[in-house]
Design an enzyme around this catalytic site. Structure first.
Site, PDB file in Angstrom:
ATOM      1  N   LYS A 159       0.842  -1.210   0.000  1.00 36.34           N
ATOM      2  CA  LYS A 159       0.000   0.000   0.000  1.00 36.34           C
ATOM      3  C   LYS A 159       0.866   1.246   0.000  1.00 36.34           C
ATOM      4  O   LYS A 159       2.040   1.219   0.400  1.00 36.34           O
ATOM      5  CB  LYS A 159      -0.941   0.034   1.203  1.00 36.34           C
ATOM      6  CG  LYS A 159      -0.286   0.043   2.595  1.00 36.34           C
ATOM      7  CD  LYS A 159       0.098   1.400   3.137  1.00 36.34           C
ATOM      8  CE  LYS A 159       0.685   1.312   4.554  1.00 36.34           C
ATOM      9  NZ  LYS A 159       1.410   2.501   4.993  1.00 36.34           N
ATOM     10  N   PRO A 170       9.395  -4.924   0.443  1.00 37.07           N
ATOM     11  CA  PRO A 170      10.376  -4.718   1.518  1.00 37.07           C
ATOM     12  C   PRO A 170       9.686  -4.622   2.883  1.00 37.07           C
ATOM     13  O   PRO A 170       8.573  -4.108   2.965  1.00 37.07           O
ATOM     14  CB  PRO A 170      11.049  -3.386   1.165  1.00 37.07           C
ATOM     15  CG  PRO A 170      10.672  -3.072  -0.229  1.00 37.07           C
ATOM     16  CD  PRO A 170       9.419  -3.844  -0.562  1.00 37.07           C
ATOM     17  N   VAL A 171      10.366  -5.122   3.917  1.00 37.95           N
ATOM     18  CA  VAL A 171       9.746  -5.115   5.254  1.00 37.95           C
ATOM     19  C   VAL A 171      10.133  -3.847   6.019  1.00 37.95           C
ATOM     20  O   VAL A 171      11.156  -3.222   5.728  1.00 37.95           O
ATOM     21  CB  VAL A 171      10.151  -6.370   6.072  1.00 37.95           C
ATOM     22  CG1 VAL A 171       9.672  -7.636   5.383  1.00 37.95           C
ATOM     23  CG2 VAL A 171      11.637  -6.419   6.297  1.00 37.95           C
ATOM     24  N   ALA A 172       9.285  -3.469   6.978  1.00 38.06           N
ATOM     25  CA  ALA A 172       9.499  -2.263   7.805  1.00 38.06           C
ATOM     26  C   ALA A 172       9.800  -1.061   6.922  1.00 38.06           C
ATOM     27  O   ALA A 172      10.715  -0.291   7.172  1.00 38.06           O
ATOM     28  CB  ALA A 172      10.635  -2.484   8.812  1.00 38.06           C
ATOM     29  N   GLY A 199       7.076   0.975   5.410  1.00 34.67           N
ATOM     30  CA  GLY A 199       5.938   1.893   5.220  1.00 34.67           C
ATOM     31  C   GLY A 199       5.029   1.449   4.099  1.00 34.67           C
ATOM     32  O   GLY A 199       4.144   2.182   3.674  1.00 34.67           O
ATOM     33  N   ASP A 233      -3.194  -1.471  10.094  1.00 27.28           N
ATOM     34  CA  ASP A 233      -3.361  -1.420   8.635  1.00 27.28           C
ATOM     35  C   ASP A 233      -4.125  -2.621   8.085  1.00 27.28           C
ATOM     36  O   ASP A 233      -4.500  -2.629   6.909  1.00 27.28           O
ATOM     37  CB  ASP A 233      -1.988  -1.398   7.938  1.00 27.28           C
ATOM     38  CG  ASP A 233      -1.245  -0.080   8.133  1.00 27.28           C
ATOM     39  OD1 ASP A 233      -1.881   0.897   8.577  1.00 27.28           O
ATOM     40  OD2 ASP A 233      -0.041  -0.037   7.833  1.00 27.28           O
TER      41      ASP A 233
HETATM   42  O1  C5P Z   1      -1.255  -1.406  14.972  1.00 24.58           O
HETATM   43  P1  C5P Z   1       0.201  -1.533  14.650  1.00 24.58           P
HETATM   44  O2  C5P Z   1       0.854  -2.676  15.365  1.00 24.58           O
HETATM   45  O3  C5P Z   1       0.482  -1.557  13.184  1.00 24.58           O
HETATM   46  O4  C5P Z   1       0.881  -0.199  15.165  1.00 24.58           O
HETATM   47  C1  C5P Z   1       2.253  -0.102  15.416  1.00 24.58           C
HETATM   48  C2  C5P Z   1       2.503   1.095  16.312  1.00 24.58           C
HETATM   49  O5  C5P Z   1       2.273   2.309  15.595  1.00 24.58           O
HETATM   50  C3  C5P Z   1       1.602   1.178  17.513  1.00 24.58           C
HETATM   51  O6  C5P Z   1       2.150   0.486  18.598  1.00 24.58           O
HETATM   52  C4  C5P Z   1       1.564   2.670  17.787  1.00 24.58           C
HETATM   53  O7  C5P Z   1       2.726   3.058  18.476  1.00 24.58           O
HETATM   54  C5  C5P Z   1       1.646   3.281  16.419  1.00 24.58           C
HETATM   55  N1  C5P Z   1       0.344   3.620  15.819  1.00 24.58           N
HETATM   56  C6  C5P Z   1      -0.367   4.679  16.339  1.00 24.58           C
HETATM   57  N2  C5P Z   1      -1.584   5.005  15.779  1.00 24.58           N
HETATM   58  C7  C5P Z   1      -2.061   4.309  14.721  1.00 24.58           C
HETATM   59  C8  C5P Z   1      -1.332   3.231  14.182  1.00 24.58           C
HETATM   60  C9  C5P Z   1      -0.130   2.909  14.761  1.00 24.58           C
HETATM   61  O8  C5P Z   1       0.053   5.338  17.293  1.00 24.58           O
HETATM   62  N3  C5P Z   1      -3.224   4.648  14.182  1.00 24.58           N
END
Ligand code: C5P
Length: 363
Positions: free
Chosen positions: A18, A119-121, A123, A161
């Site tokens: 994405k 690719p990982v990590a 975005g 996501d």
């Molecule tokens: O939900 P996910 O594990 O992908 O989120 C990773 C980190 O990104 C969360 O622990 C949080 O710190 C941050 N995050 C956030 N607000 C969001 C999505 C992610 O603060 N809407």
């Protein structure tokens, strides 16, 4: 294996990457997450996940492709228990309980193969997309169904996501990521250039930096995001999208936080803009940078320009090694390609021989 699953062929899902065309952060929530207003689009760049029932006691995952265990040489490996595919299989099994084709006992183990192309990590949401594909594919393997509410709660439990990928297609994503409104107005397939320097960025670190320096987003980014969402909801052609590239490239509230977490990315972004003479966007919390073009062929040409400049040293790359450079396009679900009522295409052509592929897939 005998029983209801014995004759099934592998279930295959494509798991698209994405891009965030906009990303407004509205503010911090009591649960520590942030409320977002973001236009997400799926890309034809994708991982492929294949699932078969297994006689083993536990789910297994075999991974190939780029990059596995920090390698970019196409090596193979097995995913650790923290891999989102294994977590998605476990969460889906819990949600299904005894309600599958061979119930009432728990649904059997699955052997998964994941070919990583994203690719990982970076975005690009690869891990979340793999999780959504695993959720959907496991239901097919088991002959099970979950209603929309149960499916959404499994999805959001796996990551912010994941609900976007579970829905399929361009969408406005709000809340923590759980509110997904499809946007069906994009006409045509703009070329997208992706450039990912070989440095991983931790999303929690970026949100923590955001909370420390700002706490709430810039109202202008929120306005740009709302405007684009409304246009993509009603109708927007490729050239209109390209004309909005400058606005979209600036419409990411996480940019100042990423600049703190990964300072080298900002001079790299400026150098890329000088090289390509185009606005350069940041996807999510980075480090992937994107450029939008009127056609795929222009994105392919730009990819060549970037590879050459990286190889001859005229473009300094943050991190160690070569960047990931890919020309791709926005993937539209069938409903937007031919007006068919199928709004949730998930299966790749392998899982339904003879059927037209639900997503256009990179060659
Ligand atoms: O939900 P996910 O594990 O992908 O989120 C990773 C980190 O990104 C969360 O622990 C949080 O710190 C941050 N995050 C956030 N607000 C969001 C999505 C992610 O603060 N809407």
């Amino acid at each position: 294996m005998t029983g209801p699953l014995a004759a099934l062929t592998p279930v295959v899902r494509v798991a698209p990457a994405k891009l965030n065309l906009t990303l407004a952060v509205i503010g911090r929530r009591p649960d520590g997450y942030h409320d977002l207003h973001s236009v997400f689009v799926p890309l034809t760049l994708c991982d492929r996940l294949s699932l078969v029932p297994s006689a083993g006691a536990a789910d297994t995952l075999h991974m190939t492709g780029f990059p596995v265990g920090g390698r970019s040489d196409g090596g193979a490996g097995s995913g650790g228990a923290d891999n989102l595919v294994l977590r998605a299989l476990a969460a889906t099994r819990r949600a299904v309980g005894g309600g599958w084709a061979g119930g009432p006992g728990p649904a059997p183990a699955i052997a998964a193969r994941l070919d990583k192309r994203i690719p990982v990590a970076a975005g690009l949401g690869g891990g979340s997309s793999d999780a959504a594909a695993a959720l959907d594919g496991a239901l097919e393997v088991w002959g099970a169904e979950l209603d929309d509410h149960a499916r959404s709660s499994v999805a959001v439990g796996l990551g912010s996501d994941v609900p976007f990928f579970a829905a399929g297609g361009p969408a406005l994503v709000e809340g923590r990521g759980e509110r997904v409104t499809p946007l069906h107005g994009l006409r045509g397939a703009p070329g997208i250039l992706l450039v990912t320097p070989p440095v991983a960025v931790s999303t929690p670190d970026v949100f923590a930096a955001f909370a420390a320096i700002r706490g709430t987003g810039d109202g202008a980014v929120r306005l740009s995001s709302a405007h684009l969402a409304s246009e993509l909801g009603s109708g927007l052609g490729t050239s209109d999208l390209v004309a909005r590239a400058g606005v979209m490239a600036a419409a990411n509230d996480l940019l100042p936080a990423v600049a703190l977490v990964l300072p080298e990315l900002m001079p790299f972004r400026r150098a890329l803009s000088r090289l390509l003479h185009r606005p350069i966007g940041l996807s999510g919390s980075g480090p992937t940078l994107w450029v939008v073009y009127p056609s795929s062929s222009e994105a392919v040409q730009a990819a060549e320009t970037v590879r050459t400049a990286a190889a001859d040293g005229s473009l300094a790359i943050p991190g160690d090694g070569a960047p990931f450079v890919a020309a791709t396009t926005i993937a539209l679900p069938l409903i937007m390609l031919d007006g068919s009522p199928e709004s949730r295409p998930r299966a790749g052509p392998e899982s339904s021989p003879g059927a037209s592929p639900p997503r256009r897939i990179d060659p």
